[in-house]
Motif scaffolding. Structure first.
Motif, PDB file in Angstrom:
ATOM      1  N   HIS A   1       0.871  -1.177   0.000  1.00 30.31           N
ATOM      2  CA  HIS A   1       0.000   0.000   0.000  1.00 30.31           C
ATOM      3  C   HIS A   1       0.906   1.224   0.000  1.00 30.31           C
ATOM      4  O   HIS A   1       1.794   1.347   0.846  1.00 30.31           O
ATOM      5  N   VAL A   2       0.707   2.121  -0.960  1.00 32.08           N
ATOM      6  CA  VAL A   2       1.501   3.341  -1.083  1.00 32.08           C
ATOM      7  C   VAL A   2       0.632   4.506  -0.600  1.00 32.08           C
ATOM      8  O   VAL A   2      -0.437   4.760  -1.161  1.00 32.08           O
ATOM      9  N   HIS A   3       1.088   5.181   0.433  1.00 28.69           N
ATOM     10  CA  HIS A   3       0.350   6.288   1.026  1.00 28.69           C
ATOM     11  C   HIS A   3       0.544   7.569   0.208  1.00 28.69           C
ATOM     12  O   HIS A   3       1.457   7.662  -0.613  1.00 28.69           O
ATOM     13  N   GLY A   4      -0.291   8.563   0.473  1.00 33.65           N
ATOM     14  CA  GLY A   4      -0.229   9.826  -0.252  1.00 33.65           C
ATOM     15  C   GLY A   4       1.115  10.521  -0.169  1.00 33.65           C
ATOM     16  O   GLY A   4       1.502  11.245  -1.083  1.00 33.65           O
ATOM     17  N   ASP A   5       1.860  10.298   0.930  1.00 35.50           N
ATOM     18  CA  ASP A   5       3.185  10.903   1.079  1.00 35.50           C
ATOM     19  C   ASP A   5       4.289  10.044   0.458  1.00 35.50           C
ATOM     20  O   ASP A   5       5.461  10.298   0.643  1.00 35.50           O
ATOM     21  N   ARG A   6       3.874   8.990  -0.261  1.00 37.12           N
ATOM     22  CA  ARG A   6       4.758   8.046  -0.955  1.00 37.12           C
ATOM     23  C   ARG A   6       5.444   7.037  -0.022  1.00 37.12           C
ATOM     24  O   ARG A   6       6.230   6.215  -0.471  1.00 37.12           O
ATOM     25  N   SER A   7       5.135   7.085   1.279  1.00 37.24           N
ATOM     26  CA  SER A   7       5.638   6.025   2.155  1.00 37.24           C
ATOM     27  C   SER A   7       4.871   4.749   1.819  1.00 37.24           C
ATOM     28  O   SER A   7       3.797   4.801   1.213  1.00 37.24           O
ATOM     29  N   GLU A   8       5.425   3.602   2.190  1.00 38.08           N
ATOM     30  CA  GLU A   8       4.839   2.321   1.803  1.00 38.08           C
ATOM     31  C   GLU A   8       4.642   1.411   3.007  1.00 38.08           C
ATOM     32  O   GLU A   8       5.460   1.403   3.926  1.00 38.08           O
ATOM     33  N   THR A   9       3.572   0.639   2.950  1.00 37.17           N
ATOM     34  CA  THR A   9       3.310  -0.387   3.954  1.00 37.17           C
ATOM     35  C   THR A   9       3.162  -1.715   3.230  1.00 37.17           C
ATOM     36  O   THR A   9       2.171  -1.935   2.532  1.00 37.17           O
ATOM     37  N   PRO A  10       4.177  -2.597   3.366  1.00 32.43           N
ATOM     38  CA  PRO A  10       4.044  -3.919   2.748  1.00 32.43           C
ATOM     39  C   PRO A  10       3.142  -4.812   3.591  1.00 32.43           C
ATOM     40  O   PRO A  10       3.118  -4.704   4.817  1.00 32.43           O
ATOM     41  N   THR A  11       2.381  -5.667   2.936  1.00 33.62           N
ATOM     42  CA  THR A  11       1.549  -6.628   3.648  1.00 33.62           C
ATOM     43  C   THR A  11       1.750  -8.004   3.036  1.00 33.62           C
ATOM     44  O   THR A  11       2.148  -8.133   1.888  1.00 33.62           O
ATOM     45  N   GLY A  12       1.477  -9.000   3.822  1.00 37.29           N
ATOM     46  CA  GLY A  12       1.540 -10.381   3.365  1.00 37.29           C
ATOM     47  C   GLY A  12       0.245 -11.077   3.730  1.00 37.29           C
ATOM     48  O   GLY A  12      -0.689 -10.452   4.250  1.00 37.29           O
ATOM     49  N   PRO A  13       0.174 -12.370   3.481  1.00 31.83           N
ATOM     50  CA  PRO A  13      -1.045 -13.120   3.760  1.00 31.83           C
ATOM     51  C   PRO A  13      -1.559 -12.894   5.188  1.00 31.83           C
ATOM     52  O   PRO A  13      -0.785 -12.900   6.136  1.00 31.83           O
ATOM     53  N   GLU A  14      -2.855 -12.635   5.278  1.00 31.80           N
ATOM     54  CA  GLU A  14      -3.596 -12.406   6.512  1.00 31.80           C
ATOM     55  C   GLU A  14      -3.396 -11.027   7.110  1.00 31.80           C
ATOM     56  O   GLU A  14      -3.986 -10.715   8.139  1.00 31.80           O
ATOM     57  N   ASP A  15      -2.579 -10.148   6.493  1.00 32.85           N
ATOM     58  CA  ASP A  15      -2.476  -8.765   6.946  1.00 32.85           C
ATOM     59  C   ASP A  15      -3.678  -7.991   6.417  1.00 32.85           C
ATOM     60  O   ASP A  15      -4.196  -8.297   5.345  1.00 32.85           O
ATOM     61  N   TYR A  16      -4.108  -6.996   7.160  1.00 32.62           N
ATOM     62  CA  TYR A  16      -5.242  -6.191   6.714  1.00 32.62           C
ATOM     63  C   TYR A  16      -5.016  -4.734   7.090  1.00 32.62           C
ATOM     64  O   TYR A  16      -4.190  -4.416   7.942  1.00 32.62           O
ATOM     65  N   ALA A  17      -5.757  -3.848   6.427  1.00 35.69           N
ATOM     66  CA  ALA A  17      -5.629  -2.418   6.675  1.00 35.69           C
ATOM     67  C   ALA A  17      -6.947  -1.729   6.369  1.00 35.69           C
ATOM     68  O   ALA A  17      -7.704  -2.169   5.514  1.00 35.69           O
TER      69      ALA A  17
END
Length: 69
Positions: free
Chosen positions: A19-35
Motif C-alpha cells: 500500500h503506497v500512502h499519499g506521502d509516498r511512504s509504503e506499507t508492505p503486507t503479506g497473507p492475513e495482513d489487513y488495513a
C-alpha cells in the motif's frame, strides 16, 4: 495515485501487496495482513514479488475510484 469515496478494509490473501500512502511512504503486507483505508485518502497499491496478489476489499458503500490530481 487515486482515492475512493468510501472507507474500505483490505486483506491480503496471497502475495505481497504494498500500500503506497499519499506521502509516498509504503506499507508492505503479506497473507492475513489487513488495513483500513479511509475514504478520500490518496493512495496507490502494487503487488511485489513473483507470486500474483489476491486480496479482499470490503467497501463501506459503492466502490468507485478517482485519479488524484
Amino acid at each position: 495515485m487515486h482515492t475512493h469515496t468510501h472507507d474500505y478494509w483490505g486483506m491480503t490473501i496471497v502475495g505481497n501487496w504494498v500500500h503506497v500512502h499519499g506521502d509516498r511512504s509504503e506499507t508492505p503486507t503479506g497473507p492475513e495482513d489487513y488495513a483500513l483505508v479511509m475514504g478520500g485518502d490518496v493512495h496507490a497499491d502494487r503487488c511485489d514479488g513473483e507470486v500474483a496478489c489476491i486480496g479482499l476489499l470490503d467497501f463501506a458503500g459503492p466502490r468507485d475510484v478517482m485519479v488524484a490530481q
